[in-house]
Design a protein around this motif. Sequence first.
Motif, short mmCIF file in Angstrom:
data_model
loop_
_atom_site.label_atom_id
_atom_site.label_comp_id
_atom_site.label_asym_id
_atom_site.label_seq_id
_atom_site.Cartn_x
_atom_site.Cartn_y
_atom_site.Cartn_z
N LYS A 1 6.26 9.38 7.18
CA LYS A 1 6.75 10.74 6.95
C LYS A 1 5.98 11.39 5.82
CE LYS A 1 11.53 11.86 8.04
NZ LYS A 1 12.90 11.57 7.56
N LEU A 2 5.80 10.57 4.78
CA LEU A 2 5.12 11.04 3.58
C LEU A 2 3.68 11.41 3.90
CD1 LEU A 2 5.69 9.13 0.31
CD2 LEU A 2 3.43 9.98 0.82
N ILE A 3 3.02 10.55 4.67
CA ILE A 3 1.62 10.79 5.04
C ILE A 3 1.50 12.03 5.92
CG2 ILE A 3 -0.31 9.86 6.40
CD1 ILE A 3 0.63 7.05 5.34
N ALA A 4 2.44 12.18 6.85
CA ALA A 4 2.40 13.35 7.74
C ALA A 4 2.57 14.63 6.95
CB ALA A 4 3.48 13.22 8.80
N THR A 5 3.50 14.61 5.98
CA THR A 5 3.71 15.80 5.16
C THR A 5 2.42 16.15 4.42
OG1 THR A 5 5.94 14.97 4.78
CG2 THR A 5 5.24 16.85 3.44
N SER A 6 1.84 15.14 3.78
CA SER A 6 0.60 15.38 3.03
C SER A 6 -0.50 15.92 3.94
CB SER A 6 0.13 14.09 2.36
OG SER A 6 1.00 13.76 1.31
N TRP B 1 -0.78 12.50 -2.78
CA TRP B 1 0.23 11.46 -2.69
C TRP B 1 0.08 10.66 -1.40
CZ3 TRP B 1 4.00 10.73 -6.50
CH2 TRP B 1 4.95 9.76 -6.20
N GLY B 2 0.08 11.36 -0.30
CA GLY B 2 -0.05 10.71 1.00
C GLY B 2 -1.40 10.03 1.17
N ILE B 3 -2.45 10.68 0.62
CA ILE B 3 -3.80 10.12 0.77
C ILE B 3 -3.90 8.78 0.04
CG2 ILE B 3 -6.23 10.46 0.17
CD1 ILE B 3 -5.77 13.48 0.59
N VAL B 4 -3.46 8.76 -1.22
CA VAL B 4 -3.55 7.54 -2.03
C VAL B 4 -2.67 6.43 -1.43
CG1 VAL B 4 -2.90 6.52 -4.26
CG2 VAL B 4 -4.23 8.65 -4.18
N ASP B 5 -1.47 6.82 -1.06
CA ASP B 5 -0.54 5.83 -0.53
C ASP B 5 -1.04 5.25 0.79
OD1 ASP B 5 1.99 4.44 -0.80
OD2 ASP B 5 2.54 5.55 1.03
N GLY B 6 -1.54 6.14 1.65
CA GLY B 6 -2.05 5.69 2.94
C GLY B 6 -3.28 4.81 2.79
N PHE B 7 -4.18 5.23 1.88
CA PHE B 7 -5.41 4.48 1.65
C PHE B 7 -5.10 3.07 1.17
CE2 PHE B 7 -9.37 3.71 -0.95
CZ PHE B 7 -10.27 3.76 0.12
N ARG B 8 -4.12 2.96 0.27
CA ARG B 8 -3.74 1.64 -0.24
C ARG B 8 -3.15 0.77 0.86
NH1 ARG B 8 -1.18 3.57 -5.79
NH2 ARG B 8 -2.95 3.23 -7.17
N ALA B 9 -2.34 1.42 1.72
CA ALA B 9 -1.72 0.66 2.80
C ALA B 9 -2.78 0.09 3.75
CB ALA B 9 -0.74 1.55 3.57
N CYS B 10 -3.91 0.82 3.86
CA CYS B 10 -5.00 0.32 4.71
C CYS B 10 -5.68 -0.90 4.07
CB CYS B 10 -6.07 1.38 4.92
SG CYS B 10 -5.50 2.81 5.80
N LEU B 11 -5.81 -0.84 2.74
CA LEU B 11 -6.57 -1.89 2.04
C LEU B 11 -5.77 -3.17 1.87
CD1 LEU B 11 -8.38 0.03 -0.84
CD2 LEU B 11 -9.19 -0.45 1.47
N PHE B 12 -4.53 -3.00 1.45
CA PHE B 12 -3.75 -4.17 1.05
C PHE B 12 -2.71 -4.50 2.11
CE2 PHE B 12 -4.78 -1.72 -2.87
CZ PHE B 12 -5.86 -2.50 -3.26
#
Lengths: 435, 261
Positions: B230-235, B211-222
């Motif tokens: 918080k979500l990324i840290a948890t993941s 979850w955190g990986i996909v969300d973080g990766f997308r935030a980097c791209l777009f």
Amino acid sequence: MSAVITVEKLSKQYRIGHAKQDTTLRESLSNLLTMGFLCNKSQQETIWALRDVSFSMERGETVGIIGRNGAGKSTLLKILSKITYPTSGAIRVNGKVAALLEVGTGFHQELTGRENIYMNGSILGMRKKEVDRKLEAIIEFSGVEKFLDTPIKRYSSGMRLRLGFAVAAHLDPDIMIVDEVLAVGDASFQKKCLNAMENLRAAARTVLFVSHNLAAVENLCRRCIWIDGGQVRMDGESRSVIEAYMGSMTGSKNLSAGLDDVQNRRGNGKVRYRAVEFLSPGGTSQRVVRSGDGVTIRFHYSVSEPIAFPSFGFRMYTDMGTLVTDTSTWHHGIAIPLLEPGEGHLDLEIDCLNLLPAKYTLSLWLTDMVGGVVYDNVEHGVTVDVETADIYQSGRDIDNRCGIVFFPQKWNLSGIAEGGTASKHAQRPQATLAT
Amino acid sequence: MGNDSMRELWRYRELLYFFAWREIKLRYRQAAFGVAWALIQPLFGMILFTLVFGRLAHMPSDGVPYPIFCYSALVLWTYFSGVLAIASTSLTTNSSLIEKVYFPRMFLPVGTAVAGLLDFLVGTLLLVGLMYYYHVRASWALLLSPLFVLMLIILTTGVSMMLAALNVRYRDIKFAVPFLIQVWLFATPVIYPVTMVPSRFRPILALNPCWGIVDGFRACLFPGLPFHFKLIATSMGVVIALFLAGSYYFHWAEKSFADVI
């Protein structure tokens, strides 16, 4: 001298019935439940594959491991090569180990010969640079140059074997562990293997060698360890360990045949054979008779009334009934003037028993000098198993397929013309062997 | 793991390379399309998901064109699921090796994870192409994307080791993995955006490290998509925990591999 391998009180326990292929989570869970309720732990049977095995090896030593199937030899090798872990005990290994439990480990059908050389070499602990450096030699040794870029699924089993062995022969470990590799392959392959082992020994590497080919073990190893029922039964000089092992295989404690109980015998019984013993040249009783051994056959007799000029003799047959030899004191022109009543024995001393390994029977005769009177005759009363030995110092298993007898002999190659076919073989460094 | 095993891994490091190399060689040998399959798989996934979820179901995609929104996650997911499927049986398919020779057993599942990187790289090239095609204007945040790829690799390696080791003892794993992958796909925001999930559920879902990986990766791209820190840290925490659990379990279990396999 420093110990390179030290094994202390090594034990390995296997759970049988639990280590099966079809373990599933469900089984495991249900076992857990029933165990919890019934506390029924006795269901798990265990066996000790090894029990308190201790020994150590010096640098440069070549040690053979012998024993029956299931005695624990393979388990020992697997522990020494770190494939599996001991239940208790300790091993200390000082140096780089290469274990060759199989030729061509890690070969993949779809990869080419060249790719498999790299893969196999790497799995056996070679660095890529090392393989690069030795590639030419490996290819040359394997003899599959033409098919190097063909997937090995198209190789014959012999080619695969040669390729695998070519890689193994170029390993350069401090300690080499070899299991039964020699059991596969044809005679020329076995010879290559033995030569490679010989080279390792010559290079003062430490070698641990398991084989059923006792002749090879005797040839290569000065020291031998006999594993029986997971324990070290004997550890010492190869010849005596192999003899003891062979003795246990034939089952008899001493090689002697008592003849008092034999009913089926001819003759007037004035003199009788009581027993026949096979002794080593020193006169001590022997547990096995091996090809090429010096042997003393001792004939025990008892005399009930005085006999003049008797002749002692016997005929030896193969178990197919072929007469091997017929000999007697009469044949030797020996005259025994008188046998007084009582007990006695007569020894036949054989410097070199040049019989090949097989089962032989003896028919015993006691007659007067002209053969008119038979005092005693026991047909096939004594059986002797002649066991294999490294008679030509070649490590080859010479058995009854090679005939009945062998002669003290040597090949002389001085008449072979230079540049002929034979010299091609002689150029290969591994093909020279003192015979 | 002690110092000794670390030194051992280092000594055998070339074998890891050879395992990865063998897998790559074998994967595309006698395949007419060769490495093109590394593109075809996520590309078809993207087309299929775009048709079904983008066009038919009108799935929102945080303002990013749906195909690239979907593909950016699929390229990660293809690596993760592809490695898992092969790595989980990597020990049992090499049982003859394990019974006959010593080498760090860890290199079998880890080798699969390394070999998968080639396909991942090819998939990433397509992603770059798609970003260009859809006129996605990258921001400085793009420089953070390797961090999420690293998280992905660590996660994949950890889970692979655990499944591979479990599969030696329990062959159930072999059957469970395809099912696990399927469920995991839908539990991961590949075809839907994080924002579709009510925020009170997010902390629970973040326990799924993908979850955190996909969300973080997308935030980097777009640009414009926020980082849910918080979500990324948890993941990230879960990734590290899974990796440690995987490698410790593997290290513990490997002593009996040769006896059980």
